[in-house]
Design a protein around this motif. Structure first.
Motif, short mmCIF file in Angstrom:
data_model
loop_
_atom_site.label_atom_id
_atom_site.label_comp_id
_atom_site.label_asym_id
_atom_site.label_seq_id
_atom_site.Cartn_x
_atom_site.Cartn_y
_atom_site.Cartn_z
N GLY A 67 0.75 -1.36 -0.02
CA GLY A 67 -0.07 -0.08 -0.02
C GLY A 67 0.70 1.36 0.03
N ILE A 68 2.07 1.32 0.22
CA ILE A 68 3.09 2.21 0.15
C ILE A 68 3.72 2.57 -1.34
CG2 ILE A 68 5.22 3.29 0.99
CD1 ILE A 68 2.69 3.51 2.81
N HIS A 69 3.57 3.64 -1.80
CA HIS A 69 4.36 3.91 -3.11
C HIS A 69 5.69 3.71 -2.81
CE1 HIS A 69 5.36 5.74 -6.90
NE2 HIS A 69 4.21 5.58 -7.30
N SER A 70 6.42 3.02 -3.77
CA SER A 70 7.78 3.01 -3.42
C SER A 70 8.75 4.20 -3.92
CB SER A 70 8.50 1.63 -4.19
OG SER A 70 8.27 2.14 -5.75
N GLN A 71 8.28 5.28 -4.69
CA GLN A 71 8.88 6.15 -4.89
C GLN A 71 8.44 7.66 -4.01
OE1 GLN A 71 8.85 7.38 -9.19
NE2 GLN A 71 9.79 9.57 -8.75
N THR A 72 7.41 7.80 -3.78
CA THR A 72 6.92 9.00 -3.22
C THR A 72 6.51 8.70 -1.54
OG1 THR A 72 4.45 8.79 -3.65
CG2 THR A 72 6.00 9.68 -5.33
N GLY A 73 6.33 7.41 -1.06
CA GLY A 73 6.03 7.23 0.21
C GLY A 73 4.46 7.46 0.33
N ARG A 74 3.52 7.66 -0.68
CA ARG A 74 2.17 7.75 -0.56
C ARG A 74 1.45 6.58 -0.03
NH1 ARG A 74 0.06 9.48 -5.79
NH2 ARG A 74 -1.92 9.30 -4.52
N VAL A 75 0.56 6.86 0.81
CA VAL A 75 -0.58 5.56 1.16
C VAL A 75 -1.58 5.55 0.01
CG1 VAL A 75 -2.15 4.59 2.51
CG2 VAL A 75 -0.05 5.97 3.60
N MET A 76 -1.34 4.43 -0.89
CA MET A 76 -2.23 4.14 -2.09
C MET A 76 -3.56 3.51 -1.73
SD MET A 76 -0.13 5.36 -4.00
CE MET A 76 -0.68 5.06 -5.70
N GLY A 77 -4.29 4.42 -0.97
CA GLY A 77 -5.85 3.90 -0.37
C GLY A 77 -5.79 3.43 0.93
N ILE A 78 -4.92 2.23 1.30
CA ILE A 78 -4.72 1.55 2.50
C ILE A 78 -3.50 1.12 2.44
CG2 ILE A 78 -5.64 -0.58 1.21
CD1 ILE A 78 -6.82 -1.27 3.95
N ALA A 79 -2.89 0.82 3.73
CA ALA A 79 -1.31 0.15 3.61
C ALA A 79 -1.35 -0.36 5.00
CB ALA A 79 -0.36 1.32 3.64
N LEU A 80 -0.69 -1.63 5.14
CA LEU A 80 -0.28 -2.23 6.15
C LEU A 80 0.93 -2.04 7.13
CD1 LEU A 80 -1.07 -4.79 8.11
CD2 LEU A 80 0.27 -6.23 6.44
N ARG A 81 0.96 -1.52 8.20
CA ARG A 81 2.10 -0.93 8.88
C ARG A 81 3.10 -1.86 9.21
NH1 ARG A 81 2.37 4.49 11.84
NH2 ARG A 81 0.06 4.57 11.14
N ALA A 82 4.35 -1.91 9.08
CA ALA A 82 5.24 -2.84 9.34
C ALA A 82 5.92 -2.26 10.51
CB ALA A 82 6.14 -3.01 8.37
N ASP A 83 6.41 -3.23 11.36
CA ASP A 83 7.49 -3.31 12.40
C ASP A 83 8.79 -3.21 11.77
OD1 ASP A 83 5.90 -3.16 14.97
OD2 ASP A 83 5.26 -5.09 13.91
N LEU A 84 9.08 -3.89 10.65
CA LEU A 84 10.54 -3.96 10.11
C LEU A 84 10.25 -4.18 8.55
CD1 LEU A 84 13.54 -4.55 9.81
CD2 LEU A 84 13.12 -6.93 10.37
N THR A 85 10.79 -3.55 7.84
CA THR A 85 10.88 -3.62 6.32
C THR A 85 12.20 -4.14 5.94
OG1 THR A 85 9.22 -1.96 6.04
CG2 THR A 85 10.53 -2.67 4.10
N VAL A 86 12.11 -5.41 5.13
CA VAL A 86 13.29 -5.91 4.59
C VAL A 86 13.32 -5.68 3.14
CG1 VAL A 86 14.73 -8.02 4.40
CG2 VAL A 86 13.41 -7.86 6.33
#
Length: 527
Positions: free
Chosen positions: A169-188
């Motif tokens: 749900g997160i745009h990889s270039q701008t960081g925008r939420v694309m409607g809905i997103a799942l919040r992570a504790d860690l992103t690999v």
């Protein structure tokens, strides 16, 4: 220094690695899956789960990000964990790599389910492998429902979330939420950092970010290009060393043209920060009312004054300001100047007669925004340091438009006017006239105090005085300023940091890094 790429650039790197260099896709995928599995296992251990008692749900989309997730589920099952792969979306849309990973997992007896009801249970960790770096559209329909269900599981079970490459749900270039997103504790994330993971709100959703080496080469990076770079603490070794046989003239003379009636603080903070960053001599040029207070606050500074009425009437002001500018190696213009009519003439005269690097801040920027003709004096020796509101005025656009793609906004402005621009925000973006961009990752909320921007202006001026080029002084100044904020927050607490304590922390921070300050293990970035 770290490189951040867009989703499109990462796809080009991936394609070059597979097709031209010859590393098979399955090799890259296996290494990505291993990185995910290792991160999950570390998280389980950190949470204090004994043995293999943790239950892990791997939520997978239909693309190669989902294939990474299936492979990670297979590895975790092989290590003895109770891991279940939950597949979402239309099977007809699954990639060939996705189907191949399914066949491998099924042959090894890995539990794979498609219906949400089949995944019912209490989960300790959710692996988010639904959407990767290719997401460009708003999430709607069945995928929105799928992510809503995952969000509910996280809330219900207080589950930890590990995102594969980027939070869904997160745009990889701008960081925008694309409607809905799942919040992570860690992103690999794989190979290189993705710009959107370090811009808000994406930075919030990504949690801590770990860049996993999975087999990509900088050869492919150079062919594809990168979006921006980010400094690390080790890069501070590149700051100019102080010459043992130097004198105050060796380390540069900074002229701070700042302050107005009742606004001496801005001039003081900029001057103090310039000194703390290593400038040899600082002169403050301000209104007469500020002379005594600045001399008492900072006796090390030379204080000179101008008559606002004379500048408004243009009585001998040009010669006076020319002489002041000729004295300096670096000029700071704008903090606390105010918006009285004479300020326009003051700013124009300084811009006209400044032939050394100049940092334009605060009311200097507001004056340019109100009188756009002043941009005709812009040269490559000028650094602008606007916050979002000032940048919006300079660009005549709403802040919301700047936040849609901050990197592109700053790059466009710098390129148009041939200047270095520092757009200050929770994630500050710096661009030079040639389109080189730095994204700052240092700093903390303790720095959100009055005077913090004036300190940054002084830090950049101090680095310029030490001989750094405009673009590097801006990038390193922002990074050092952020690290100083972190240092001050440790000493005073998140709520107790003041601008003067931030300025005082600058020298301490550089000293600690020169003597071997520790960095985060595993290259993890603290979001």
């Amino acid at each position: 220094m770290r490189y951040f790429v867009t989703g499109r650039q990462m796809k080009q790197i991936d394609q070059d690695t597979i097709e031209r260099i010859g590393i098979p896709s399955l090799v890259l995928m296996e290494r990505a899956a291993l990185a995910i599995a290792d991160a999950v296992e570390e998280m389980i251990v950190a949470e204090g789960k004994s043995g293999k008692s943790a239950r892990i749900l791997i939520a997978c989309g239909t693309g190669n990000n989902g294939a990474d997730g299936i492979a990670a589920g297979r590895i975790l099952c092989g290590r003895g964990y109770e891991a279940v792969v939950l597949l979402g979306g239309n099977p007809d849309h699954e990639t060939e790599e996705h189907r191949r990973q399914q066949r491998i997992a099924e042959a090894l007896g890995v539990p794979i389910v498609r219906e949400e009801s089949e995944s019912a249970g209490s989960w300790n960790v959710i692996v988010d492998a639904v959407f990767g770096i290719g997401l460009t559209r708003e999430i709607t329909g069945e995928w929105k429902t799928f992510l809503e269900h995952l969000c509910e599981i996280v809330r219900r079970d207080s589950a930890k979330v590990v995102a594969a490459d980027t939070p869904s749900g997160i745009h990889s270039q701008t960081g925008r939420v694309m409607g809905i997103a799942l919040r992570a504790d860690l992103t690999v994330t794989f190979g290189y950092g993705k710009t959107g993971l370090f811009l808000y709100p994406g930075r919030t959703y990504a949690g801590n970010v770990r860049v996993a080496e999975v087999g990509f080469s900088n050869v492919s990076l150079k062919r594809a290009g990168w979006d921006c770079t980010s400094l690390e603490e080790a890069d501070l070794a590149e700051l100019p060393a102080r010459q043992p046989d130097g004198n105050k003239g060796t380390f540069g003379k900074v002229l701070v043209i700042a302050g107005s009636r009742g606004m001496s603080g801005a001039a003081y903070f900029s001057a103090l920060a310039a000194y703390r960053t290593g400038a040899g001599l600082v002169k403050v040029l301000t209104v007469p009312e500020n002379r005594t207070v600045i001399q008492m606050q900072l006796p090390e500074a030379v204080v000179s004054v101008y008559d606002p009425e004379a500048i408004a009437a243009e009585e001998h002001s040009t010669d006076f300001l020319r002489e002041a500018c000729d004295w300096a190696d670096v000029i700071v213009l704008g903090p606390g100047l105010g918006q009285e009519p004479y300020v326009e003439y003051l700013v124009e005269a300084v811009l006209e007669h400044a032939y050394v690097p100049l940092v334009l801040d605060a009311d200097g920027l507001n004056t340019v925004a109100s009188h756009p003709y002043l941009t005709r004096y812009f040269t490559e020796n000028i650094i602008l340091t606007p916050h979002m509101g000032e940048m919006a005025r300079l660009c005549s656009c709403p802040i919301s438009e700047l936040k849609e793609d901050p990197v592109q906004a700053v790059k466009s402005y710098s390129s148009r006017y041939g200047v270095t621009c520092v757009m200050k925000d929770a994630s500050t973006v710096i661009s030079d006239k040639d389109g080189n961009v730095w994204l700052n990752t240092s700093g903390c909320s303790a720095m959100a105090k009055g005077g913090s921007g004036d300190v940054l202006t002084g830090v950049i001026a101090g680095l310029l005085a030490r001989g750094m080029d405009c673009d590097r002084a801006a990038a390193f100044g922002v990074f050092l300023h952020g690290l100083a904020g972190e240092t001050a927050a440790v000493k005073y607490g998140e709520n107790g940091v003041l601008a003067r304590s931030l300025a005082d922390a600058v020298a301490q921070t550089e000293k600690e890094n020169r003597t071997g300050r520790k960095t985060d293990k595993d290259g993890e970035s603290r979001n």
